[in-house]
Design an enzyme around this catalytic site. Sequence first.
Site, PDB file in Angstrom:
ATOM      1  N   LYS A  91      28.342 -34.668 -12.075  1.00  0.00           N
ATOM      2  CA  LYS A  91      28.808 -33.625 -12.993  1.00  0.00           C
ATOM      3  C   LYS A  91      30.110 -33.002 -12.482  1.00  0.00           C
ATOM      4  O   LYS A  91      31.028 -32.728 -13.251  1.00  0.00           O
ATOM      5  CB  LYS A  91      27.726 -32.558 -13.167  1.00  0.00           C
ATOM      6  CG  LYS A  91      26.462 -33.068 -13.837  1.00  0.00           C
ATOM      7  CD  LYS A  91      25.453 -31.970 -14.091  1.00  0.00           C
ATOM      8  CE  LYS A  91      24.806 -31.479 -12.813  1.00  0.00           C
ATOM      9  NZ  LYS A  91      23.957 -32.488 -12.151  1.00  0.00           N
ATOM     10  N   CYS A 180      15.828 -17.970 -14.664  1.00  0.00           N
ATOM     11  CA  CYS A 180      15.843 -18.943 -13.572  1.00  0.00           C
ATOM     12  C   CYS A 180      15.743 -18.333 -12.179  1.00  0.00           C
ATOM     13  O   CYS A 180      15.249 -18.989 -11.264  1.00  0.00           O
ATOM     14  CB  CYS A 180      17.086 -19.833 -13.657  1.00  0.00           C
ATOM     15  SG  CYS A 180      18.667 -18.968 -13.562  1.00  0.00           S
ATOM     16  N   MET A 181      16.207 -17.111 -11.960  1.00  0.00           N
ATOM     17  CA  MET A 181      16.301 -16.598 -10.597  1.00  0.00           C
ATOM     18  C   MET A 181      15.662 -15.223 -10.398  1.00  0.00           C
ATOM     19  O   MET A 181      15.696 -14.681  -9.304  1.00  0.00           O
ATOM     20  CB  MET A 181      17.783 -16.486 -10.179  1.00  0.00           C
ATOM     21  CG  MET A 181      18.424 -17.813  -9.846  1.00  0.00           C
ATOM     22  SD  MET A 181      17.594 -18.594  -8.442  1.00  0.00           S
ATOM     23  CE  MET A 181      16.996 -20.081  -9.212  1.00  0.00           C
ATOM     24  N   MET A 364      13.631 -23.761  -9.373  1.00  0.00           N
ATOM     25  CA  MET A 364      12.880 -23.384 -10.579  1.00  0.00           C
ATOM     26  C   MET A 364      11.376 -23.604 -10.457  1.00  0.00           C
ATOM     27  O   MET A 364      10.601 -22.899 -11.093  1.00  0.00           O
ATOM     28  CB  MET A 364      13.388 -24.156 -11.797  1.00  0.00           C
ATOM     29  CG  MET A 364      14.864 -24.045 -12.033  1.00  0.00           C
ATOM     30  SD  MET A 364      15.415 -22.342 -12.139  1.00  0.00           S
ATOM     31  CE  MET A 364      17.169 -22.596 -12.259  1.00  0.00           C
ATOM     32  N   GLY A 401      20.449 -21.896  -9.737  1.00  0.00           N
ATOM     33  CA  GLY A 401      20.727 -22.866 -10.781  1.00  0.00           C
ATOM     34  C   GLY A 401      22.091 -22.758 -11.420  1.00  0.00           C
ATOM     35  O   GLY A 401      22.582 -23.728 -11.995  1.00  0.00           O
ATOM     36  N   GLN A 402      22.741 -21.586 -11.364  1.00  0.00           N
ATOM     37  CA  GLN A 402      24.005 -21.386 -12.071  1.00  0.00           C
ATOM     38  C   GLN A 402      25.100 -20.959 -11.097  1.00  0.00           C
ATOM     39  O   GLN A 402      24.816 -20.400 -10.034  1.00  0.00           O
ATOM     40  CB  GLN A 402      23.833 -20.318 -13.157  1.00  0.00           C
ATOM     41  CG  GLN A 402      22.812 -20.703 -14.207  1.00  0.00           C
ATOM     42  CD  GLN A 402      22.737 -19.687 -15.317  1.00  0.00           C
ATOM     43  OE1 GLN A 402      23.567 -19.675 -16.219  1.00  0.00           O
ATOM     44  NE2 GLN A 402      21.737 -18.824 -15.273  1.00  0.00           N
TER      45      GLN A 402
END
Length: 775
Positions: A91, A180-181, A364, A401-402
């Site tokens: 990615k 997510c967090m 997650m 995750g981000q």
Amino acid sequence: MYKSVIHRRNFIRKMAMLSAMTAAASMFPGIVFANEQMKEIPEDANYDWKKGPCRFCGVGCGILVGIENGKAVAVKGDPNSAVNKGLLCVKGYHQIMCIQAKDRLTHALVKKNGRYVKTPLNEALDLVATKMKETITLHGKDAVAMYTSGQSTIPEGYIASKFMKGAIGTNNLDCNARLCMASAVTGFLTTFGADEPMGCYEDIEHADYFITWGNNMAEMHPVLFSRMLEQKSKRGAKIIDFATRTTRSSTASDKSILFEPQTDLAVANAICYEIIKNGWVNKSFVQKHCSFSKGLTQIGYGREDHFEFTDAPEKIDFEAYKDFLKAYSPEEVSKYAKVSVMDIKYLASIYGNPNKKVVSYWCMGMNQHTRGTWINNLVYNIHLLTGKISQPGNGPFSLTGQPSACGTAREVGTFTHKLPHGVVMNKNDRELAAKIWKVPVENIPSKPTYHATEMFRALDRGDIKFIWIQATNPLVSLPKTSRYRPGMQKETCFVVVSDVFPTPTSDVADVILPASWHIEKSGLYGNSERRTQYWDKMVEGPGETAPDAWMFIEVAKRMGYGDLFPYSKANHVEEIYNEYRQFHEGAKHGMAPVDVLKKESGVIWPYVNGTSTQWRFNATYDPACANGEDFHFYGMPDGKAVIWQRPFEDAPEKPDEEYPFWLNTGRVIEHWHTGSMTRRIPVLHQAMPNAYAEFHPEDASALGIRNGDYIKITSRRGSCKLPASINERGLPTKGQVFVPFFDENMLINDVTLDAFCPISKEPDYKKCAVKIEKV
């Protein structure tokens, strides 16, 4: 140093080559593409290389973007970045390709008579401001809301918080990091009194064991997984995979241990039982640096609207905790966790060995859990009991995750309960914010309002009548999306969406604002290891695209708050960051100045006297330790970390006769989150064009399902049709089906359950009951 080794005419050829590498990545866990693979490219180009962070996950890889004639034409890993050392995943290498997508949002669109009309940006911002003011006048300030993102930059998150909480005076601000967090946040806060991991990625070079808790790092965090594989090869470090399905991470690990969904709680307690039973407790560390507490039990699951929960911690002693653990012997836990007694004892022996260093990694699998806070607490218990914490190669580490779920959502405070320092419930924190923001302290409400799930429930009920959604796609990512889509389409709700590309969420918007891609603006992100990264604007965006922070500021000015937002358009990012730094002055959370961040490929906070603090709470490395001891957990009033008594409790919905399968959702290496960016990258889309449902071969055989057959997954909330996948990428346990959620044409989140952890309010996307039919 940043001169090109890639020629423009070879760039397309390089993309084709990487397409083959993407396919190879499907076969080899953790594969990444190193800079060395580009040496065959002729050195006859002259790109201007600009540094910055990757646009995707929370690892925070450093990138160099090659600019030619004002266009971004190439990407490579930054060799000066301590995060990725020149490596990138599939990615990362392809990220700039999506900004060339034909359907890029380049101008504002306003819905008129059911059709979108291209509108000058200034007029669209006028309309947004007018609608916000009208809504507040008619229905009160809590009728407007903002939903932002862990992809928002630090300045964007800061301005959103200042705008909503300081200017308008509502706590109706939350973000997709709640999905997510949030459990990582509440886990850190309840155990240590301070958010964010105490270690850093350099732990990888020191640890003897890596234990991954429900975390497919080979696909989700491939650069870090590659660093682990390197240590496995170089010095014999071992990777232990603890999960509910077999993945690429499992096959690359030294050992894979599978458990029944939700029972990680029981296994963690069983590990603590074994540590105590075998005399592996670091008694000196525990006596000096730990206290013991228990909270409420049978705390619910948040499935009903207006659900509220407040824990009631109660101090206990070591003997009470030891007595509680008697119900969690390996022999007892093995019966329902489906983990052998031998494997539970093996895990305990790794943590209990005083001569071995251990890092626990999760993402997650632990956080998206109806007892997410608890399972975070329980893994900390293991490290605290053994004293394996806050040291090089020893520690628990929550991955992100981000790209700025840490730096923006957690640090800046775009959760309903948060401020740029502290929480809205704390009078001192409100006073600090009011002082820096130059607003009356009464402007800042003292009570949180809506977390993400409840925010969209409120919108569906009609309590929220205006919502501004920025850099996120909730109509693909929310659990039980089938409820919220009709709510957002009601005439009584005005929806504004700022994004780079059209999405199913922008499809229901009244106003669509064209946002800048990250390299088309300046900004800052904060990654999983507390590393803040700055980048300068690299290229001009198309049409009337604009940075989200500047659009927030323009609307605030139109609403009469201009005196609170006196930033210049040309330099607003630096001005906002310098204001934000005032919230974190001091040794506990000092942020590096902009001039340092411009020179460096990221700096870890706390940044004290020109030095990053890599290991917090350890007096050898952390100047904030002030108790004269070797460790000081200064987030807590007594300087001690808490070992929590937390029980195993069942999931809110389990397979039964009517719905006999577990549903588990997640991601794949080629795509990121809802796919709105990566599906516009041809190489990645071709490699993984659609979602699928993974089955265990015995379940597939019993149902008469073969690879590629279309099946229908149905829950009590909705259904989704998609092709079956058997013995391909991953292997669920019997009775479980796995589906990635990136595909907007196969909305698996119409099926998922909107239950959440009552403490963190983070939904559980990993466990609900479904039935399967062959279509």
